[in-house]
Enzyme design. Structure first.
Site, PDB file in Angstrom:
ATOM      1  CE  LYS A  96      -4.161  -1.966   1.729  1.00 34.64           C
ATOM      2  NZ  LYS A  96      -5.460  -1.930   2.662  1.00 34.64           N
ATOM      3  NE  ARG A 151      -8.063  -8.853   0.992  1.00 34.88           N
ATOM      4  CZ  ARG A 151      -7.837  -7.677  -0.153  1.00 34.88           C
ATOM      5  NH1 ARG A 151      -6.836  -6.884   0.009  1.00 34.88           N
ATOM      6  NH2 ARG A 151      -8.340  -8.002  -1.263  1.00 34.88           N
TER       7      ARG A 151
END
Length: 380
Positions: free
Chosen positions: A326, A360
């Site tokens: 991210k 995740r």
């Protein structure tokens, strides 16, 4: 004589057993080995003075502002420093005290009872859309099946499949289009009986899509809206599905437009309390909490949530963290999405150390290896 300072990260119970400590003494000593730093805001000054004396009497302490002893201010912020054993004792002591200490006692008891997971599960990411922020997670039809099988071989415990990008400013997609992207994969999963090999999670908040996924053998609903839709709650309950409830401020289209919080940790905690109550009202008990890294948060917000992740364990639900590749990594160390694996591993290993039960990830093999090494270090 040899003197060695040991790491606080050792498995203290295993160490005490190897030392030959009596069975009953292992738990007692282990509860004294962990030190908690507990911030208490807006505590009645009378309560602060009582808590200070009670803490000192059992070997703990309470840091308070100057003037607390003479009640200079009606309420104070303070810091409780105590072992797990001391917290349990304080929780009993304060039950009979005034000034809101009974409520504090319940919170101290919850903190003292927290247990971090002994095993961390890996959730691999499959995207059935062509605009997800990381191109390496995009697959379609038979390619997706090949990727699923590879992830299983590499160590994935769960495969999370979605067809709508939730990156900032992502375009809206109709449920019809989302379903059209997913149905070929659902059919292949069913025909090849892949749900017998792993657990599948549907990354969606659309009731029609989730219902179809449940019919195809999926067992987890990964909802970035945190069960905002009652119909999703009903479908999850009817199928006895595990639900991942994520916190997001705003929507993917608005979430990164100046996200603000009074206190991000407190605000996300309160959100979870409310949504857990809602889920249980619909009969959903198997709940996982996701603090929503990057979903309506600044870099500082993300770092604070990860740093204080253990606080959310008092809600007595497993925690999922998804920081894979991210943009927060780019803000710390400028890098393209393709070059953020190292940063991802650093964030995820720290999340696991602080209590995450599920990670995740885009890179299953690398996470399996990293977690195995971390577990080996912690067992020594």
């Amino acid at each position: 004589m040899q003197v060695v300072e040991l790491s606080n990260d050792i498995d203290i119970k295993v160490y005490l057993q190897q030392l030959g400590v009596d069975g009953g003494g292992v738990n007692i000593l282990a509860s004294k080995a962990k030190i908690h730093l507990i911030e208490i805001k807006e505590l009645h000054v009378g309560a602060a003075n009582i808590l200070k004396q009670d803490a000192l009497s059992i070997g703990a302490d309470l840091a308070v502002p100057r003037g607390t002893v003479i009640a200079k201010e009606p309420k104070v912020d303070c810091l409780l420093i105590a072992s797990t054993k001391a917290l349990a004792i304080l929780a009993k002591k304060e039950l009979a005290q005034p000034f809101g200490l009974k409520e504090l006692a319940a919170k101290l008891k919850a903190i003292a009872k927290v247990q971090k997971p002994s095993h961390v599960e890996i959730m691999g990411i499959i995207n059935a859309n062509d605009d997800s922020f990381f191109s390496g997670s995009r697959f379609s039809d038979s390619d997706a099946v090949a990727a699923i099988e590879q992830m299983i071989e590499e160590g994935a415990d769960i495969i999370d499949i979605g067809a709508v990008s939730s990156r900032p400013n992502a375009p809206l997609v109709s449920s019809e289009e989302e379903l059209a992207r997913l149905e070929p994969i659902f059919e292949l999963i069913q025909s090849q009986k892949l749900s017998q090999k792993t657990t599948f999670s549907i990354d969606s908040y659309e009731p029609r899509v989730i219902a179809k996924a449940m019919d195809a053998g999926f067992r987890i609903v990964n909802d970035i809206t945190g069960l905002s839709d009652d119909e999703v709650c009903e479908i999850a309950a009817q199928n006895s599905a595990k639900v991942v409830m994520m916190h997001m401020q705003g929507t993917p289209q608005t979430m990164q437009k100046n996200p603000t919080y009074e206190n991000v940790v407190d605000d996300v905690y309160t959100f979870f309390e409310e949504r857990i109550t809602k889920a249980q009202r619909f009969g959903i008990e198997d709940i996982v909490l996701d603090v929503g890294i990057g979903f309506g948060k600044t870099l500082e917000h993300n770092l604070l949530l990860l740093k204080h992740l253990e606080h959310f364990l008092t809600l007595q639900k497993p925690l999922l963290v998804g920081a894979s590749r991210k943009s927060m990594i780019d803000k710390i160390f400028p890098s393209k999405v393709e070059d953020r694996l190292a940063g991802t591993l650093a964030l995820h290993l720290e999340a696991a150390r602080r209590g995450a039960a599920i990670l995740r990830v885009h890179d299953v093999y690398e996470h399996t290896q990293a977690l195995r090494v971390q577990e080996a270090l912690l067992k020594i």
